[in-house]
Scaffold this active site. Structure first.
Site, PDB file in Angstrom:
ATOM      1  N   ARG A  32       0.821  -1.216   0.000  1.00 60.39           N
ATOM      2  CA  ARG A  32       0.000   0.000   0.000  1.00 60.39           C
ATOM      3  C   ARG A  32       0.857   1.269   0.000  1.00 60.39           C
ATOM      4  NH1 ARG A  32      -5.507  -0.325   0.953  1.00 60.39           N
ATOM      5  NH2 ARG A  32      -6.219  -2.371   0.310  1.00 60.39           N
ATOM      6  N   ARG A  36      -2.661   6.422   0.002  1.00 53.21           N
ATOM      7  CA  ARG A  36      -2.874   6.448   1.441  1.00 53.21           C
ATOM      8  C   ARG A  36      -2.114   7.523   2.199  1.00 53.21           C
ATOM      9  NH1 ARG A  36      -4.305   0.881   4.384  1.00 53.21           N
ATOM     10  NH2 ARG A  36      -6.451   0.900   3.709  1.00 53.21           N
ATOM     11  N   ARG A  45      -6.264  12.463  -5.703  1.00 54.88           N
ATOM     12  CA  ARG A  45      -7.589  11.889  -5.445  1.00 54.88           C
ATOM     13  C   ARG A  45      -8.684  12.950  -5.328  1.00 54.88           C
ATOM     14  NH1 ARG A  45     -10.785   9.372  -4.952  1.00 54.88           N
ATOM     15  NH2 ARG A  45     -11.116   8.109  -3.103  1.00 54.88           N
ATOM     16  N   ASP A  81      -6.074  -2.434  -8.231  1.00 51.29           N
ATOM     17  CA  ASP A  81      -6.798  -3.052  -7.120  1.00 51.29           C
ATOM     18  C   ASP A  81      -7.128  -4.497  -7.467  1.00 51.29           C
ATOM     19  OD1 ASP A  81      -8.101  -2.124  -4.422  1.00 51.29           O
ATOM     20  OD2 ASP A  81      -9.481  -3.554  -5.334  1.00 51.29           O
ATOM     21  N   TYR A 158     -15.323 -11.528  -1.523  1.00 52.35           N
ATOM     22  CA  TYR A 158     -16.028 -10.316  -1.957  1.00 52.35           C
ATOM     23  C   TYR A 158     -17.206 -10.653  -2.871  1.00 52.35           C
ATOM     24  CZ  TYR A 158     -12.385  -7.327  -0.020  1.00 52.35           C
ATOM     25  OH  TYR A 158     -11.534  -6.677   0.828  1.00 52.35           O
TER      26      TYR A 158
HETATM   27  O1  CP3 Z   1       0.067  -1.404  -2.556  1.00 47.66           O
HETATM   28  C1  CP3 Z   1      -0.233  -0.432  -3.261  1.00 47.66           C
HETATM   29  O2  CP3 Z   1      -0.018   0.705  -2.894  1.00 47.66           O
HETATM   30  C2  CP3 Z   1      -0.795  -0.678  -4.652  1.00 47.66           C
HETATM   31  C3  CP3 Z   1      -2.176  -0.541  -4.807  1.00 47.66           C
HETATM   32  C4  CP3 Z   1      -3.162  -1.462  -4.123  1.00 47.66           C
HETATM   33  C5  CP3 Z   1      -4.475  -1.013  -3.840  1.00 47.66           C
HETATM   34  N1  CP3 Z   1      -5.210  -2.079  -3.422  1.00 47.66           N
HETATM   35  C6  CP3 Z   1      -4.911   0.379  -4.031  1.00 47.66           C
HETATM   36  C7  CP3 Z   1      -6.106   0.848  -3.295  1.00 47.66           C
HETATM   37  C8  CP3 Z   1      -3.109  -2.815  -3.785  1.00 47.66           C
HETATM   38  C9  CP3 Z   1      -1.933  -3.773  -3.839  1.00 47.66           C
HETATM   39  C10 CP3 Z   1      -4.422  -3.196  -3.363  1.00 47.66           C
HETATM   40  C11 CP3 Z   1      -4.794  -4.583  -3.003  1.00 47.66           C
HETATM   41  C12 CP3 Z   1      -6.053  -4.825  -2.312  1.00 47.66           C
HETATM   42  N2  CP3 Z   1      -7.265  -4.243  -2.522  1.00 47.66           N
HETATM   43  C13 CP3 Z   1      -6.231  -5.836  -1.333  1.00 47.66           C
HETATM   44  C14 CP3 Z   1      -5.168  -6.776  -0.847  1.00 47.66           C
HETATM   45  C15 CP3 Z   1      -4.230  -6.128   0.095  1.00 47.66           C
HETATM   46  C16 CP3 Z   1      -4.688  -6.095   1.535  1.00 47.66           C
HETATM   47  O3  CP3 Z   1      -4.724  -4.990   2.082  1.00 47.66           O
HETATM   48  O4  CP3 Z   1      -4.963  -7.145   2.120  1.00 47.66           O
HETATM   49  C17 CP3 Z   1      -7.575  -5.797  -0.930  1.00 47.66           C
HETATM   50  C18 CP3 Z   1      -8.208  -6.674   0.128  1.00 47.66           C
HETATM   51  C19 CP3 Z   1      -8.237  -4.796  -1.698  1.00 47.66           C
HETATM   52  C20 CP3 Z   1      -9.667  -4.400  -1.688  1.00 47.66           C
HETATM   53  C21 CP3 Z   1      -9.791  -2.972  -1.332  1.00 47.66           C
HETATM   54  N3  CP3 Z   1      -9.654  -1.942  -2.222  1.00 47.66           N
HETATM   55  C22 CP3 Z   1      -9.959  -2.407  -0.039  1.00 47.66           C
HETATM   56  C23 CP3 Z   1     -10.151  -3.196   1.235  1.00 47.66           C
HETATM   57  C24 CP3 Z   1      -9.907  -1.015  -0.194  1.00 47.66           C
HETATM   58  C25 CP3 Z   1      -9.892   0.036   0.900  1.00 47.66           C
HETATM   59  C26 CP3 Z   1     -11.174   0.750   1.104  1.00 47.66           C
HETATM   60  C27 CP3 Z   1     -10.897   1.947   2.023  1.00 47.66           C
HETATM   61  O5  CP3 Z   1     -11.175   3.073   1.580  1.00 47.66           O
HETATM   62  O6  CP3 Z   1     -10.366   1.755   3.114  1.00 47.66           O
HETATM   63  C28 CP3 Z   1      -9.728  -0.731  -1.551  1.00 47.66           C
HETATM   64  C29 CP3 Z   1      -9.582   0.596  -2.171  1.00 47.66           C
HETATM   65  C30 CP3 Z   1      -8.169   0.976  -2.457  1.00 47.66           C
HETATM   66  N4  CP3 Z   1      -7.285   0.181  -3.139  1.00 47.66           N
HETATM   67  C31 CP3 Z   1      -7.529   2.203  -2.149  1.00 47.66           C
HETATM   68  C32 CP3 Z   1      -6.240   2.137  -2.694  1.00 47.66           C
HETATM   69  C33 CP3 Z   1      -5.182   3.215  -2.710  1.00 47.66           C
HETATM   70  C34 CP3 Z   1      -8.179   3.381  -1.420  1.00 47.66           C
HETATM   71  C35 CP3 Z   1      -8.977   4.144  -2.418  1.00 47.66           C
HETATM   72  C36 CP3 Z   1      -9.047   5.598  -2.099  1.00 47.66           C
HETATM   73  O7  CP3 Z   1      -8.042   6.330  -2.288  1.00 47.66           O
HETATM   74  O8  CP3 Z   1     -10.142   6.030  -1.705  1.00 47.66           O
END
Ligand code: CP3
Length: 350
Positions: A32, A36, A45, A81, A158
């Site tokens: 991540r 973030r 964003r 994602d 999911y």
């Molecule tokens: O690692 C990185 O920085 C690369 C990008 C990345 C994202 N998601 C970007 C993202 C990666 C590798 C993921 C993988 C991912 N996505 C996983 C596996 C990793 C883990 O944490 O176990 C899972 C379970 C997801 C599903 C998902 N997508 C979740 C749980 C969320 C978060 C929702 C939240 O707002 O808390 C997302 C959205 C997401 N994916 C964001 C990012 C940067 C946040 C989106 C935003 O900016 O609003």
């Protein structure tokens, strides 16, 4: 070579470790890292929705490069994602801020499973492949590109439950109660994931990581019978093409079974010290980890102590990639990450 000079590029260092070869210093990246905690990401964003960014190669590449420029990490994980392959499957979803992925019509019946389309990523998610190609060109040798996908079990969580949940009860009920449907669903998801990751390898990605984020919910016998065969199929298809990393968290009870699915490396969280986790995985396999991401909220000396402990436990053995045990927390101070990358490189320079 002097004791502290580094002679490899980030990309060489990362790929050498993924292949369990000698490195000039331990490679490091953070799960991540793209997004973030970075103010420049938050500013982006404000202008673009998350899925718009992920589906637009130029924007995805820009977000991917931010942590590489700022932290000096050796791995550049594509801004994307695990839900994106749903575009090719023909399943509508959204990502709700602060909640996560939500599916419009969860997958529950044989008809739902039949309707899932199995397509190549060139057709289903061409923007991911294009982003990877542009990323390679922009990065050069600075860092290795990391592609990734969700593992069939975590995707199923999911798809079947339809939204984030603590226990994923509907998914586990299908797994236990309808092994026939479960096999059909997992077979399809494994095939889609194979094609998706093979496409990423063809687009030139250096390493791929398979995220099985919710694996901590199962016991070793269930894992070996109902989940591991599909995971193993993916690693076996990719073995000759690209190094693979298996990711999960809360899976101390599963580590030998995870290793048996035969990825190149296993990513472990902080719940076991790195050397003990490595004993369970077996010395013939690489390891990634395993600093607790919440430790990054502590004063620098505490962070440094935790990082040095991980490195001492790795003991300079080939096949270690330094990382956190799970994703960065949004409140992490980015300057601490820059210091941490430097500490890992200088402490291990050889
Ligand atoms: O690692 C990185 O920085 C690369 C990008 C990345 C994202 N998601 C970007 C993202 C990666 C590798 C993921 C993988 C991912 N996505 C996983 C596996 C990793 C883990 O944490 O176990 C899972 C379970 C997801 C599903 C998902 N997508 C979740 C749980 C969320 C978060 C929702 C939240 O707002 O808390 C997302 C959205 C997401 N994916 C964001 C990012 C940067 C946040 C989106 C935003 O900016 O609003």
């Amino acid at each position: 070579m002097t004791a502290t000079s580094t002679t490899m590029t980030g990309r060489q260092r990362f790929l050498a470790a993924a292949n369990r070869q000698q490195v000039d210093a331990t490679p490091v990246w953070f799960m991540r890292q793209a997004g973030r905690c970075l103010p420049e990401y938050r500013a982006m964003r404000e202008k673009h929705a998350f899925l718009t960014m992920a589906r637009t190669p130029e924007l995805a590449v820009e977000a991917t490069l931010m942590p590489v420029d700022r932290f000096g990490v050796d791995g550049a994980v594509l801004f994307a994602d695990i839900m994106l392959p749903l575009d090719g499957m023909g399943i509508a979803y959204e990502i709700r801020p602060g909640i996560g992925p939500v599916i419009a019509h969860p997958i529950r019946t044989a008809e739902d499973i039949d309707r899932i389309r199995v397509v190549d990523p060139e057709e289903g998610t061409p923007y991911v492949l294009e982003a990877l190609r542009q990323l390679q060109a922009a990065l050069g040798d600075r860092a290795a590109t990391l592609g990734f996908a969700g593992a069939p079990f975590t995707l199923a969580c999911y798809l079947v439950d339809g939204r984030p949940s603590r226990e994923y009860p509907k998914t586990k009920a299908l797994m236990y109660g309808r092994p026939d449907l479960w096999d059909q669903l997992m077979t399809k998801l494994a095939e889609i994931t194979c094609r998706y990751l093979e496409g990423q390898a063809r687009a030139g990605t250096g390493v791929v990581q398979l995220f099985d984020s919710w694996l901590g919910l199962v016991d070793p016998v269930t894992y070996a019978e109902r989940i591991a065969p599909y995971t193993a199929r993916i690693f076996s298809r990719l073995r000759e093409i690209v190094p693979t990393i298996h990711f999960s968290t809360g899976t101390v009870q599963l580590l030998p079974e995870i290793a048996a699915t035969a990825p190149a490396m296993v990513s472990v969280d902080w719940r076991l010290p790195l050397d003990r986790a490595w004993d369970l995985i077996g010395s013939g396999m690489g390891i990634q980890g395993n600093l607790d991401p919440t430790l990054l909220m502590a004063p620098w000396e505490v962070i440094a102590g935790g990082a040095r402990d991980v490195l001492v436990r790795a003991g300079g053995r080939p096949g270690h990639i330094f990382n956190l045990g799970h994703g960065l927390l949004p409140e992490t101070d980015p300057d601490q990450l820059t210091r941490l990358v430097d500490l890992v490189h200088t402490t291990t320079a050889r």
